[in-house]
Design an enzyme around this catalytic site. Structure first.
Site, PDB file in Angstrom:
ATOM      1  N   GLU A 243     110.457  22.708  98.351  1.00 18.26           N
ATOM      2  CA  GLU A 243     109.935  23.960  97.795  1.00 18.26           C
ATOM      3  C   GLU A 243     111.052  24.878  97.301  1.00 18.26           C
ATOM      4  OE1 GLU A 243     107.211  25.627 100.702  1.00 18.26           O
ATOM      5  OE2 GLU A 243     105.631  24.303  99.969  1.00 18.26           O
TER       6      GLU A 243
ATOM      7  N   GLU B  39     101.740  18.172 100.194  1.00 14.68           N
ATOM      8  CA  GLU B  39     101.380  18.792 101.473  1.00 14.68           C
ATOM      9  C   GLU B  39     100.017  19.441 101.337  1.00 14.68           C
ATOM     10  OE1 GLU B  39     104.133  21.771 102.821  1.00 14.68           O
ATOM     11  OE2 GLU B  39     105.882  20.546 102.339  1.00 14.68           O
TER      12      GLU B  39
HETATM   13  C1  GLA Z   1     105.488  24.620 103.137  1.00 13.34           C
HETATM   14  C2  GLA Z   1     106.697  23.837 103.603  1.00 13.34           C
HETATM   15  C3  GLA Z   1     106.486  23.098 104.878  1.00 13.34           C
HETATM   16  C4  GLA Z   1     105.705  23.924 105.856  1.00 13.34           C
HETATM   17  C5  GLA Z   1     104.408  24.346 105.220  1.00 13.34           C
HETATM   18  C6  GLA Z   1     103.506  25.129 106.126  1.00 13.34           C
HETATM   19  O1  GLA Z   1     104.664  23.984 102.286  1.00 13.34           O
HETATM   20  O2  GLA Z   1     107.160  22.940 102.623  1.00 13.34           O
HETATM   21  O3  GLA Z   1     107.747  22.772 105.404  1.00 13.34           O
HETATM   22  O4  GLA Z   1     106.441  25.037 106.229  1.00 13.34           O
HETATM   23  O5  GLA Z   1     104.701  25.167 104.119  1.00 13.34           O
HETATM   24  O6  GLA Z   1     102.274  25.379 105.500  1.00 13.34           O
END
Ligand code: GLA
Ligand code: ZN
Length: 681
Positions: free
Chosen positions: A154, A317
């Protein structure tokens, strides 16, 4: 299309796996493998935040634990997505080399802590990343378990240290060449902001109250370029050692309204990844909107990220239950997990991956949803629902790699979003550019008509209808792109707050650009910004619709008037027009209307363009139907986003892939139920 695809014919199911947190718990690690099979999970993302386990002291590398986990997953029949660890670094590094720490916009050096907070320019950080990434590539780049590379995590944010300031100045020199050009683009003399030496340029900061809009815009562009540059640096050893392994990095959305991530221009970033992947966390069952309205927003954002490369993408995710960072972290109601997972696939994802496989025991994410809870049990509801998703993905595996085809495009432009948000004028509380696009999208989502959300980099010619509301910033190139599209037979929709400034946020002179006047057959004179409680009305096809926030006052030239204002000093003036231009048509919607107007207006265009013909399933409010196509078959995902039972009428017979039976005439869907239907062409 990229030639690198995920070399596994299953839809991916699994997610972020952090064995590095559990190395002292051998029984947990053993149990993971048993539970992975039960969850019907096949893909795990390893190493995202594992730098301190991989390199606990400088130059001393520990790979044994990762060797063992990758091999164990492979022996189980699973595959691995391997991350580079740059999203967070070991404490020894921050201590020894403080330059790797980020400097905030108010020029404060950050202390070690958190994550996603390194300087993108730091030569030492780049060197450390190059070393660890090369070691990972050498060790695992040719491992048969390796499915793809996941670069960092991210990417986000900016750094305002001296190194980053210098890079910004060099970026500007390359872009503008001379200070005269820079000062012209930034309208330098305003408030005496003329720059007389490159070293006077400073990144925008709230301490400096930067009101130089050209500077603010260029900084955002620079941050995107600099982040991409860092990413390109990260992938050098991976491309060299494992050229056939696809590379991705996980994108995001800005959550509350699920609007596109605001800080990076993903339409630029997407050019550099092989596959777009992203992390999707809708606030299901919230108390401010109906489930179906949120479902439409989820559709919009997935269609945007799919359209970036016009090919299947990955959900990297999502959560099996709730998260830990919404205002209220509500868990998904029974059935919602399967429904929301299938919605990803329906919009073009080839995966349902989670954050996280196992709930961590400590720190900030110990209450974040996970496949395996602290109870380590496969009998709890969440685990059971995850395993049901695994089973469903196995049954519909043949949709992997199939495409979505759309004849309608909505334009979303990151730079326009930045410039419009920065513009001091209109009303900050009501600009809502991406939210406005979501409303236009709704009129198609409700009718189950596929839409691509495209950026201005993309070709428009293949679309019958292009909708580009609130395109405040239009360069002459953009204007001529739109002109060509209409002249060659396309249908274009524009709206209030469009075509006001050029690519450096300088107002167009001589009024509304002449080409726009010709395309739309009007001349825009003024934009009236209303107070939030103000209302006006327009009449269209004999019906009245409420309008609010923005009313454009324009003169009609050649256009036909479709709607007029009912009140205020511009009562009787045109509010919506249509104009024939070249072989095509252009529409201008002058005011922000209630949703009913957009629905009715687009219904006319849908009829005219035959966009809504040959429906195999009759529309049902709250039930979304999305289609994916292969050469021989097509698949319809029928999703009940209501809390009631719904009966849906089929005009053809289909094979139900989840229930493995033939369906015809009518199907009943329980609340939140989804079905996946297949038919040969
Ligand atoms: C983000 C991060 C993860 C985690 C999630 C929690 O997407 O990439 O490492 O912290 O949020 O929702
Ligand atoms: Zn920096």
């Amino acid at each position: 299309m990229t030639d690198k695809t995920v070399a596994d014919n299953r839809l991916l199911h699994g997610g972020d796996y952090n064995p590095d947190q559990w190395l002292d718990y051998p029984e947990i690690l053993k149990d993971d493998l048993r539970l992975m099979k039960l969850a019907k999970a096949n893909t795990f993302t390893l190493g995202v935040f594992a730098w301190s386990a991989l390199e606990p002291t400088e130059g001393e590398f520990h790979f044994d634990w990762l060797d063992e986990r990758i091999e164990a997953i492979y022996q189980m029949g699973g595959r691995v997505i391997l991350a580079t660890p740059s999203g967070a670094r070991p404490a020894w590094m921050s201590k020894k080399y403080p330059e790797v720490l980020r400097t905030t916009e108010n020029r404060m050096k950050m202390l070690h802590g958190g994550r996603h907070n390194h300087c993108f320019s730091s030569p030492i950080y780049r060197e450390k990343v190059a070393i660890i990434n090369r070691k990972l590539a050498e060790r695992y780049g040719n491992h048969p378990a390796l499915l793809m590379w996941h670069i960092s995590n991210e990417y986000s944010g900016d750094c305002h240290c001296g190194l980053c300031q210098d890079n910004f100045r060099n970026w500007l020199k390359k872009k503008y060449g001379t200070l005269d050009k820079l000062n012209h683009a930034w309208w330098g003399p305003f408030w005496s902001h003329t720059i007389t030496d490159w070293s006077e340029v400073e990144s925008p900061s709230s301490i400096g109250e930067s009101m130089v809009h050209g500077l603010n815009l260029d900084w955002k562009r620079f941050v995107t370029d600099q982040t991409i540059d860092f990413y390109k640096h990260e992938i050098v050893p991976l491309r060299e050692i494992s050229p056939s392994i696809p590379i991705t990095t996980n994108f995001m959305a800005d959550t509350h309204d699920l609007i596109p991530f605001q800080s990076l221009n993903y339409s630029e970033f997407a050019k550099h990844v092989d596959i777009v992947s992203w992390d999707c966390y809708p606030a299901w069952h919230n108390d401010w909107e109906e489930t179906k309205d949120l479902a439409a927003k989820v559709g919009f954002i997935n269609d945007l990220y799919r359209s970036l490369k016009q090919q299947p993408f990955l959900i990297m995710e999502s959560t099996p239950s709730g998260v830990n960072w919404h205002d209220v972290n509500k868990t998904k109601r029974p059935g919602m997990h399967l429904l929301s997972s299938m919605q990803f696939i329906a919009h073009g994802s080839d995966s349902v991956l989670y954050f996280q496989w196992r709930k961590s025991r400590g720190s900030s994410e110990k209450f974040h949803g996970a496949v395996v809870d602290h109870d380590n049990s496969e009998t709890n509801r969440v685990f059971q629902e995850v395993s049901a998703v695994g089973g469903a993905l196995e049954k519909i595996a043949e949709v992997k790699g199939t495409h979505k085809q759309a004849r309608v495009a909505i334009v979303y432009d990151w730079e326009n979003n930045w410039a419009l948000n920065d513009a001091q004028g209109f009303s900050d509380s009501t600009k809502q550019y991406p939210q406005t696009l979501q409303k236009h999208y709704q009129s198609f989502w409700k009718k189950d008509i596929s839409v691509d959300i495209v950026t201005l980099n993309q070709e428009l010619a293949s679309y019958d209808l292009v909708i580009a509301p609130m395109l405040y910033m239009m360069s002459l190139d953009t204007i001529s792109k739109l002109e060509n599209y209409v002249a060659n037979g396309g249908t274009l929709v524009s709206s209030y707050i469009s075509g006001l400034v050029n690519e450096t946020d300088l107002a167009h002179l001589s009024g509304w650009p002449a080409t726009l006047k010709r395309i739309f057959g009007i001349d825009v004179k003024e934009t009236d910004t209303l107070y939030p409680k103000d209302r006006n009305t327009l009449t269209y096809n004999g019906k009245q619709y409420e309008i609010k926030d923005y009313c454009t006052i324009f003169e009609r030239k050649e256009a036909n008037i479709l709607a007029t204002y009912m009140e205020d000093f511009y009562q009787g003036n045109p509010a919506v027009v249509e104009n024939c231009y070249g072989k095509g048509k252009a529409y201008f919607i002058g005011a922000r209307t209630e949703q009913a107007f957009l629905d009715d207006f687009y219904e006319e265009l849908q009829k005219e363009g035959n966009l809504d013909s040959e429906r195999e399933i009759l529309h049902k409010e709250g039930v979304s139907v999305q289609r994916r196509d292969s050469a021989e078959c097509y698949y319809l995902f029928v999703m009940n986003f209501t809390e009631q039972k719904q009966t849906v009428t089929l005009k053809e017979s289909f094979f139900d892939l989840l229930k493995q039976e033939i369906k015809q005439e009518q199907i009943e869907l329980l609340p939140y139920e989804v079905t996946v239907l297949k038919r040969e062409k």
